[in-house]
Design a protein around this motif. Sequence first.
Motif, mmCIF file in Angstrom:
data_model
loop_
_atom_site.group_PDB
_atom_site.id
_atom_site.type_symbol
_atom_site.label_atom_id
_atom_site.label_comp_id
_atom_site.label_asym_id
_atom_site.label_seq_id
_atom_site.Cartn_x
_atom_site.Cartn_y
_atom_site.Cartn_z
ATOM 1 N N SER A 35 0.754 -10.986 -8.670
ATOM 2 C CA SER A 35 -0.761 -11.149 -8.347
ATOM 3 C C SER A 35 -1.389 -10.636 -6.853
ATOM 4 N N LEU A 36 -0.373 -11.344 -6.027
ATOM 5 C CA LEU A 36 -0.709 -10.972 -4.476
ATOM 6 C C LEU A 36 -0.575 -9.431 -4.424
ATOM 7 N N PHE A 37 0.501 -8.809 -4.902
ATOM 8 C CA PHE A 37 0.760 -7.412 -4.533
ATOM 9 C C PHE A 37 -0.489 -6.562 -5.284
ATOM 10 N N LYS A 38 -0.953 -6.966 -6.265
ATOM 11 C CA LYS A 38 -2.085 -6.366 -7.038
ATOM 12 C C LYS A 38 -3.267 -6.367 -6.029
ATOM 13 N N ARG A 39 -3.682 -7.518 -5.369
ATOM 14 C CA ARG A 39 -4.708 -7.604 -4.239
ATOM 15 C C ARG A 39 -4.591 -6.670 -3.197
ATOM 16 N N GLY A 40 -3.331 -5.980 -3.157
ATOM 17 C CA GLY A 40 -3.214 -5.018 -2.003
ATOM 18 C C GLY A 40 -2.696 -5.644 -0.649
ATOM 19 N N LEU A 41 -2.304 -6.874 -0.882
ATOM 20 C CA LEU A 41 -1.656 -7.812 0.480
ATOM 21 C C LEU A 41 -0.406 -6.954 0.810
ATOM 22 N N ASN A 42 -0.195 -6.668 2.173
ATOM 23 C CA ASN A 42 0.930 -6.184 2.722
ATOM 24 C C ASN A 42 1.751 -7.479 2.897
ATOM 25 N N LEU A 43 3.098 -7.713 2.198
ATOM 26 C CA LEU A 43 3.792 -8.796 2.317
ATOM 27 C C LEU A 43 5.312 -8.307 2.336
ATOM 28 N N SER A 44 6.093 -9.060 3.328
ATOM 29 C CA SER A 44 7.195 -9.022 3.317
ATOM 30 C C SER A 44 7.946 -10.380 2.700
ATOM 31 N N VAL A 45 8.730 -10.235 1.579
ATOM 32 C CA VAL A 45 9.028 -11.455 0.777
ATOM 33 C C VAL A 45 10.604 -11.537 0.792
ATOM 34 N N GLN A 46 11.142 -12.586 1.137
ATOM 35 C CA GLN A 46 12.505 -13.237 1.305
ATOM 36 C C GLN A 46 12.711 -14.274 0.650
ATOM 37 N N GLY A 47 13.912 -14.390 0.014
ATOM 38 C CA GLY A 47 14.334 -15.923 -0.632
ATOM 39 C C GLY A 47 15.524 -15.758 -1.526
ATOM 40 N N VAL A 48 15.318 -16.972 -2.175
ATOM 41 C CA VAL A 48 16.724 -17.007 -3.176
ATOM 42 C C VAL A 48 15.799 -17.208 -4.702
#
Length: 87
Positions: A35-48
């Motif tokens: 959903s966040l990516f569909k809104r066009g947000l520039n994100l760098s996501v890391q995690g487990v």
Amino acid sequence: MQALDASIPDPPALKLALVAGESSGDQIGAAVLSSLFKRGLNLSVQGVGGPALASAGTEAFAAAPSTDPRFSAVARRCFSGGRRAGL
């Protein structure tokens, strides 16, 4: 209408960290990221997480051991500074 100035740099990516210790968290986290990516947000996501978070664009620190219920307790303790997380 005035043209955008090409010399203005794009803002840096917003950094997010996600932890999903079981498959339901993996699925929910993936849906939120999608959903966040569909809104066009520039994100760098890391995690487990598991395969759903990975396919949604999460750079994994490690794969979540989804069959081990102790993982969620360890993750809560890590992110609460050793205090009760209240989750």
